[in-house]
Motif scaffolding. Structure first.
Motif, PDB file in Angstrom:
ATOM      1  N   ASP A 182      13.376   8.998  -8.561  1.00  0.00           N
ATOM      2  CA  ASP A 182      13.320  10.445  -7.817  1.00  0.00           C
ATOM      3  C   ASP A 182      12.091  10.993  -7.549  1.00  0.00           C
ATOM      4  O   ASP A 182      11.799  11.653  -6.609  1.00  0.00           O
ATOM      5  N   GLN A 183      11.127  10.750  -8.460  1.00  0.00           N
ATOM      6  CA  GLN A 183       9.747  11.029  -8.462  1.00  0.00           C
ATOM      7  C   GLN A 183       9.074  10.270  -7.038  1.00  0.00           C
ATOM      8  O   GLN A 183       8.210  10.908  -6.215  1.00  0.00           O
ATOM      9  N   ALA A 184       9.477   9.043  -7.300  1.00  0.00           N
ATOM     10  CA  ALA A 184       8.836   8.126  -5.858  1.00  0.00           C
ATOM     11  C   ALA A 184       9.434   8.720  -4.568  1.00  0.00           C
ATOM     12  O   ALA A 184       8.673   8.803  -3.603  1.00  0.00           O
ATOM     13  N   THR A 185      10.671   8.975  -4.798  1.00  0.00           N
ATOM     14  CA  THR A 185      11.409   9.499  -3.480  1.00  0.00           C
ATOM     15  C   THR A 185      10.641  11.015  -3.059  1.00  0.00           C
ATOM     16  O   THR A 185      10.596  11.065  -1.660  1.00  0.00           O
ATOM     17  N   ALA A 186      10.331  11.477  -3.951  1.00  0.00           N
ATOM     18  CA  ALA A 186       9.467  12.962  -3.537  1.00  0.00           C
ATOM     19  C   ALA A 186       8.444  12.708  -2.726  1.00  0.00           C
ATOM     20  O   ALA A 186       7.856  13.580  -2.019  1.00  0.00           O
ATOM     21  N   THR A 187       7.624  11.443  -3.019  1.00  0.00           N
ATOM     22  CA  THR A 187       6.415  11.251  -2.289  1.00  0.00           C
ATOM     23  C   THR A 187       6.690  10.581  -0.779  1.00  0.00           C
ATOM     24  O   THR A 187       5.907  10.281  -0.189  1.00  0.00           O
ATOM     25  N   HIS A 188       7.924  10.120  -0.495  1.00  0.00           N
ATOM     26  CA  HIS A 188       8.359   9.718   0.405  1.00  0.00           C
ATOM     27  C   HIS A 188       8.142  10.505   1.832  1.00  0.00           C
ATOM     28  O   HIS A 188       8.822  11.762   1.750  1.00  0.00           O
ATOM     29  N   THR A 193       0.941  -1.267   0.047  1.00  0.00           N
ATOM     30  CA  THR A 193      -0.123  -0.317   0.005  1.00  0.00           C
ATOM     31  C   THR A 193       0.878   1.399   0.062  1.00  0.00           C
ATOM     32  O   THR A 193       0.742   2.113  -0.839  1.00  0.00           O
ATOM     33  N   MET A 194       2.135   1.123   0.709  1.00  0.00           N
ATOM     34  CA  MET A 194       2.721   2.234   0.914  1.00  0.00           C
ATOM     35  C   MET A 194       3.666   2.481  -0.398  1.00  0.00           C
ATOM     36  O   MET A 194       3.748   3.699  -0.766  1.00  0.00           O
ATOM     37  N   ARG A 195       4.064   1.518  -1.043  1.00  0.00           N
ATOM     38  CA  ARG A 195       4.778   1.755  -2.170  1.00  0.00           C
ATOM     39  C   ARG A 195       3.831   2.218  -3.520  1.00  0.00           C
ATOM     40  O   ARG A 195       4.355   2.877  -4.250  1.00  0.00           O
ATOM     41  N   LEU A 196       2.483   1.901  -3.482  1.00  0.00           N
ATOM     42  CA  LEU A 196       1.620   2.304  -4.599  1.00  0.00           C
ATOM     43  C   LEU A 196       1.234   3.616  -4.059  1.00  0.00           C
ATOM     44  O   LEU A 196       1.478   4.447  -5.071  1.00  0.00           O
ATOM     45  N   MET A 197       1.188   4.228  -2.811  1.00  0.00           N
ATOM     46  CA  MET A 197       1.342   5.711  -2.458  1.00  0.00           C
ATOM     47  C   MET A 197       2.426   6.252  -3.266  1.00  0.00           C
ATOM     48  O   MET A 197       2.332   7.430  -3.916  1.00  0.00           O
ATOM     49  N   HIS A 198       3.799   5.714  -2.986  1.00  0.00           N
ATOM     50  CA  HIS A 198       4.970   6.418  -3.405  1.00  0.00           C
ATOM     51  C   HIS A 198       4.882   6.491  -5.192  1.00  0.00           C
ATOM     52  O   HIS A 198       5.471   7.443  -5.738  1.00  0.00           O
ATOM     53  N   LEU A 199       4.194   5.796  -5.680  1.00  0.00           N
ATOM     54  CA  LEU A 199       3.849   5.733  -7.153  1.00  0.00           C
ATOM     55  C   LEU A 199       2.643   6.490  -7.446  1.00  0.00           C
ATOM     56  O   LEU A 199       2.193   6.507  -8.659  1.00  0.00           O
ATOM     57  N   ARG A 200       2.173   7.229  -6.541  1.00  0.00           N
ATOM     58  CA  ARG A 200       1.081   8.485  -6.649  1.00  0.00           C
ATOM     59  C   ARG A 200      -0.231   7.692  -7.227  1.00  0.00           C
ATOM     60  O   ARG A 200      -0.932   8.520  -7.654  1.00  0.00           O
TER      61      ARG A 200
END
Length: 180
Positions: free
Chosen positions: A173-179, A53-60
Motif C-alpha cells: 500500500d505504501q508503494a501503491t501510494a507513490t504510483h 527504475t520505476m519500481r525503485l521510485m515506488h520504493l521511495r
C-alpha cells in the motif's frame, strides 16, 4: 502454441536457477535511500531497466534513468547501475566509464562477466540468459536475439525490488501510494 510457452518457461526457469543469490544480495546491498541511483540501458534491456527504475521510485528511492530530460549530473557517492546483456553496449559502457571517473559505485547487470562493462564494475549481477551475440553451444534458447536474457532480467530485478521492499519495510500500500 502451448508447447512454445512451455519451452520459454523452461528456459527462464533454467536461467533463474543459475543466478547466484549472493550476487543478488551484494547488488541489493549497494542500494540505500541515502544515495541517488542512476540506471542505464539500451534496447529491450533498457526497457526492463526503466521498469526497474520505476519500481525503485515506488520504493521511495531517489532514482534516475540516464538520458531522460530530468536526469541531473552524477556526483561522487551516487550509484550507477548499467544493464547490458552483452556487456558491450557502447553508450552504456561509455556512461559507466564516466560514472567511474566521477567516483560512483558501478553495478553491472550482464550475461558476460568478462565484458568491458563488467571490468568497470564494483559489483556484477550475472544473468546467464542467451544474448544476441551467442552462437553455437553458447546459444541455449529457441528465442530470438536476447529475449531470454531480457525476460530473466525483468524477473531478477523485480526480485531485487521485492527484497528491498522487505528490507526497507515498504508495504504494497505504501508503494501503491507513490504510483501515478
Amino acid at each position: 502454441m502451448v508447447e512454445v510457452l512451455e519451452q520459454i518457461e523452461e528456459e527462464i526457469h533454467h536461467v533463474l536457477c543459475k543466478v547466484k543469490a549472493e550476487d543478488m544480495e551484494r547488488f541489493a546491498g549497494e542500494l540505500h535511500h541515502g544515495k541517488r541511483i542512476f540506471v542505464d540501458g539500451e534496447g529491450r534491456s533498457g526497457f526492463s531497466a526503466k521498469g526497474f527504475t520505476m519500481r525503485l521510485m515506488h520504493l521511495r528511492y531517489t532514482v534516475y534513468f540516464v538520458g531522460e530530460t530530468i536526469t541531473p549530473a552524477m556526483e561522487a557517492g551516487d550509484v550507477f547501475i548499467a544493464v547490458s546483456g552483452s556487456g558491450k553496449s557502447q553508450n552504456v559502457v561509455n556512461d559507466a566509464e564516466k560514472a567511474k571517473q566521477k567516483g560512483l559505485r558501478v553495478l553491472a547487470v550482464t550475461r558476460k562477466p568478462d565484458s568491458p562493462l563488467a571490468k568497470l564494475a564494483d559489483v556484477i549481477l550475472e544473468i546467464p540468459g542467451t544474448v544476441k551475440g551467442d552462437a553455437g553451444e553458447e546459444r541455449k534458447s529457441i528465442q530470438l536475439l536476447s529475449s531470454l536474457f531480457d525476460q530473466s532480467l525483468h524477473i531478477v530485478l523485480d526480485a531485487v525490488c521485492l527484497e528491498l521492499s522487505q528490507r526497507d519495510h515498504v508495504a504494497n500500500d505504501q508503494a501503491t501510494a507513490t504510483h501515478w
